[in-house]
Structure formats: structure tokens, C-alpha cells
Design an enzyme around this catalytic site. Sequence first.
Site, short mmCIF file in Angstrom:
data_model
loop_
_atom_site.label_atom_id
_atom_site.label_comp_id
_atom_site.label_asym_id
_atom_site.label_seq_id
_atom_site.Cartn_x
_atom_site.Cartn_y
_atom_site.Cartn_z
N LYS A 149 8.98 -28.60 0.94
CA LYS A 149 7.87 -28.44 -0.01
C LYS A 149 7.60 -29.77 -0.72
CE LYS A 149 8.80 -23.54 -0.47
NZ LYS A 149 9.52 -22.46 -1.17
N ASP A 181 3.18 -19.10 -6.16
CA ASP A 181 3.72 -18.20 -5.13
C ASP A 181 2.89 -16.92 -5.05
OD1 ASP A 181 5.83 -19.20 -3.67
OD2 ASP A 181 7.32 -18.79 -5.23
N GLN A 207 12.62 -21.23 -6.78
CA GLN A 207 13.06 -20.89 -5.42
C GLN A 207 13.99 -19.67 -5.44
OE1 GLN A 207 12.00 -22.55 -2.52
NE2 GLN A 207 13.05 -20.86 -1.50
#
Length: 314
Positions: free
Chosen positions: A53, A120, A97
Site C-alpha cells: 500500500k 476502507d 490494518q
Amino acid sequence: MSAQILDGRRVRDSILAGLKPRVDSLAAQGIRPGLAVVLVGDNPASEIYVRAKVKACHELDISSEQLTPAATLTTEELLAIVAGLNARADIDGILVQMPLPPRIDARRILLAIAPHKDVDGFHPYNVGNLVANSDGPRACTPAGILELLKHYRIPLAGKNAVVAGRSDIVGKPMALMLLHENATVTICHSRTRDLAAECRRADVLVAAIGRAALITSDFIRPGATVIDVGMNRLTERAEAERIYARAPEKLRQFDEKGSILLGDVHPLDGREVAGALTPVPGGVGPLTIAMLMSNTVRAAEQRARRHEAAPCSL
Ligand code: NAP
């Protein structure tokens, strides 16, 4: 028949190429999109994802900040980190995460992220926007799959779409996105009585289960479009022999590495029966990070608009 291979890397490149001029245009306004990635503790798999990422941010000239608190962190301490990131004008997206260590209340953390920074698309506010088909950040994996289906002009309106798997991050949002494209959607899960029969009705089948090669030829309607979300690492030779009985070169690959990555769809059956298929790797995987970048750029564009409306609030 041999299925058309739906190339996720190609679609990823096209998504990223579309984002570049938007990043440049933000730069001309003095705004650099910023993504903060919080990685708690040591989880080798998560570290690989986070590295990918950060690399994608770098390539697009998005600023990225990695926070790596120790696994001993408390929920309250992580909430304080999130609050700090919520308050920062230069951070457009916050990604915590998953999975978090079990001692941390992941639900409270998710709820604490400002919905407009939730790149997200997991916050209940954004899930509500998805249900209502209103504007907002969408979960990256299903959003990427939709981009892939559009890229390859796979018709969805009026088609039977079957989503195998009902997780909050893939199955459920995927089903809603397909519904909004006017597909007739069936969602399957571990309690579905006859998964093969349900899947066989699909013009578009999305397999998001997490079971290596579970979807065999008897699950696939000949000519169907099959999207394989599963990422399973196979380490048992007997299992590899069973799946790759007709592909000795794959068995050799397995023997060289001691493992092999494969999806939820039986790789040989899928190619023989489906009309179009995403490979593993190189199918859905590359799209997820591209959509994370897309959500971050979108959030930065909203910041730019807020700045235009009230220049002091940047
Ligand atoms: P998950 O949270 O474990 O959900 C799995 C779903 O599959 C659940 O809804 C479960 O049903 C269902 N299921 C399990 N066994 C089944 C069976 N035998 N028959 C029918 N349904 C069954 O998994 P996930 O996070 O959605 O991920 C699914 C897969 O996609 C994993 O392999 C993951 O690694 C991969 N993935 C890939 C990407 C990518 O970027 N490529 C992103 C995310 C996930 P219940 O709800 O009844 O338990």
C-alpha cells in the site's frame, strides 16, 4: 472451451493511470493526498500488505505515513492515535490494518475513524451509504471487482449474480454493488443447502469463501463469468496432487516452493468451463490497492472542495 482471462493487473494500471491527472490537479491546488496506515504489532502477512500500500502511494505521489505501535498497545491508546489522525488536515485517509491483536476492540476503532477518512469503506456510516446507493467510499475489493467487470464490459443488468461468501469486507458489499447494477443477486454462505446448485444459476459468480479450489466444474454454468476472490496458500502435497492432477508443471512449481497460491475456484476447471475468469494471482488482488488509492484521492478532492468553500479550514 478456454475462458477469457480477466487481467486484474491491466485494470489496476488503467485505474491508477486515471488517478494520476487527478493527483496532479490537486498538486496544482497545493494539496497532496495523504494516507495514514496504522499497523499494530508484528504480523508478517499484514506487513506485506502495508508495504504494498505504501509503495502504491509512493508511485502515485500520495503522501503516506506508517504508524507501527507495539502489540502491547491498548484500545484507548489506539483510539487516541485515530483521534490524532482524524484531526490532521493533511491526512485524507486512515487505514487501520486488520486483523488487530485480540486484546484491542476492533469495532470501537472502526467506529472512531472519521467516516470521510474511512478509505476502507468499512464504517457503518459508509456501509449505510452503500445500502442506500448514496455517494461515499466503498469497500476496496468489491469496488475493484466492479471496475474490472465494467472494464471488460460484462453485462450485469438483469443477470443472475451469485456471491459465495457474506463477509463484511467482500461478500456483503459485493452483493449490494451488483444489486445496484441491477443484477438479480443471491448470497451464499456456509449454511447454504446446495452451494453447487446455487452457483450454477450464476451468469456472474463471485467466489469469496477462502477454501482452495472449492468451486469445481459442477459449480459453474458453462460460459459464466467467474470472479475468484480467494487467496489460499496450499502447503499439502496430497492436496496439490489432487487439484493439479492434470497440470504436472504446476506440481513442479509446488515442489520447488513447497507451497502454491490459489483461489477458491479450481484453476483447471475454471478455465475449462467459465466464459471469463480472474486468475489467482493477478486477478482481484491488484485491484484492491488501486481502489484504496482511488478512495484516498477522492477524499483529498473533498478536502480541496472544503478548502475552496472555506479557505481557512484546510
Ligand atoms: P471470511 O470473512 O472468512 O468469509 C468467508 C465467507 O465464506 C463466510 O461468509 C462463510 O460463511 C463462507 N464460507 C466458508 N466456507 C464455506 C463453504 N464451505 N460453503 C459456502 N460458504 C462458505 O473471508 P473474506 O475476508 O471474505 O475472504 C474470502 C477470501 O477472499 C479469502 O481467501 C481471502 O484471503 C480473500 N480475499 C482476497 C482479497 C484480495 O484483495 N484479493 C481481499 C479480501 C479477501 P459464514 O458466513 O456462514 O461463515
